[in-house]
Design an enzyme around this catalytic site. Structure first.
Site, PDB file in Angstrom:
ATOM      1  N   ASN A   1      -0.022   1.308   8.078  1.00 56.76           N
ATOM      2  CA  ASN A   1      -1.167   0.858   7.300  1.00 56.76           C
ATOM      3  C   ASN A   1      -1.311   1.703   6.037  1.00 56.76           C
ATOM      4  O   ASN A   1      -1.033   2.903   6.027  1.00 56.76           O
ATOM      5  CB  ASN A   1      -2.458   0.831   8.133  1.00 56.76           C
TER       6      ASN A   1
ATOM      7  N   GLU B   1      -4.156   2.254   3.151  1.00 59.22           N
ATOM      8  CA  GLU B   1      -5.531   2.001   2.737  1.00 59.22           C
ATOM      9  C   GLU B   1      -5.706   2.245   1.239  1.00 59.22           C
ATOM     10  O   GLU B   1      -4.854   2.834   0.584  1.00 59.22           O
ATOM     11  CB  GLU B   1      -6.487   2.895   3.537  1.00 59.22           C
TER      12      GLU B   1
ATOM     13  N   GLU C   1       1.484  -4.037  10.464  1.00 62.98           N
ATOM     14  CA  GLU C   1       2.269  -5.188  10.902  1.00 62.98           C
ATOM     15  C   GLU C   1       2.700  -6.046   9.715  1.00 62.98           C
ATOM     16  O   GLU C   1       3.849  -6.482   9.629  1.00 62.98           O
ATOM     17  CB  GLU C   1       1.451  -6.038  11.888  1.00 62.98           C
TER      18      GLU C   1
END
Length: 161
Positions: free
Chosen positions: A63, A65, A76
């Site tokens: 991930n 951010e 994913e």
């Protein structure tokens, strides 16, 4: 009055990583490596994903951010979009996902979010073969779905467009 119907999903549960085949254990190791380098300064929730492609390649994603929250991207989708961009004609066989809060243990299996399920479903439909999805928290049991469709029944696909 309309008729009701039931939608069921089926998952396999593994209590320990060692119960899984070596290939899946290696995929989880790659997912954990990806998780460790996630960029999550706002949520402190780190997610790593690893895809096994039919050509033997393992693609990792984590991930990412951003202070403008909607601009970030889940692990994913980072992995599946990389695979789609760099290996557009190679099937995705399976995915392992490892998610962990930075400040506490997360001992329960953490599935992909709805947006990631939809993105993964697009690739499953495109390749006309299921993608096995394994997911785990930072520790504890692992759940396995034999397909993305199993995790997202009533798929929205191109057939509706």
């Amino acid at each position: 009055m309309g008729k009701s119907f039931k939608i069921e999903l089926s998952l396999e549960r593994f209590e320990q990583l060692e119960e899984l085949p070596d290939q899946v254990q290696n995929l989880f190791k790659a997912a954990v490596e990806a998780r460790e380098s996630a960029y999550a300064p706002y949520s402190n929730f780190h997610v790593g994903a690893a895809l096994l492609l039919a050509n033997g390649e393992i693609i990792k994603g984590n991930n990412q951010e951003n202070a403008a929250y909607p601009s970030g991207l889940c692990a994913e989708r980072t992995a599946v979009y990389y695979a789609g961009a760099n290996y557009p004609d190679v099937e995705i066989l399976m995915m392992a996902i490892s998610a962990k809060a930075k400040s506490k243990d997360t001992p329960v299996p953490i599935p992909p979010c709805g947006a990631c399920r939809q993105a993964l479903a697009e690739y499953e439909v495109k390749q006309e073969k299921p993608i096995a999805v394994y997911f785990r928290g930072g520790s504890g049991a692992i759940l396995k779905s034999d397909s993305v469709e199993n995790l997202l029944p009533l798929l929205f696909t191109q057939k509706f467009l």
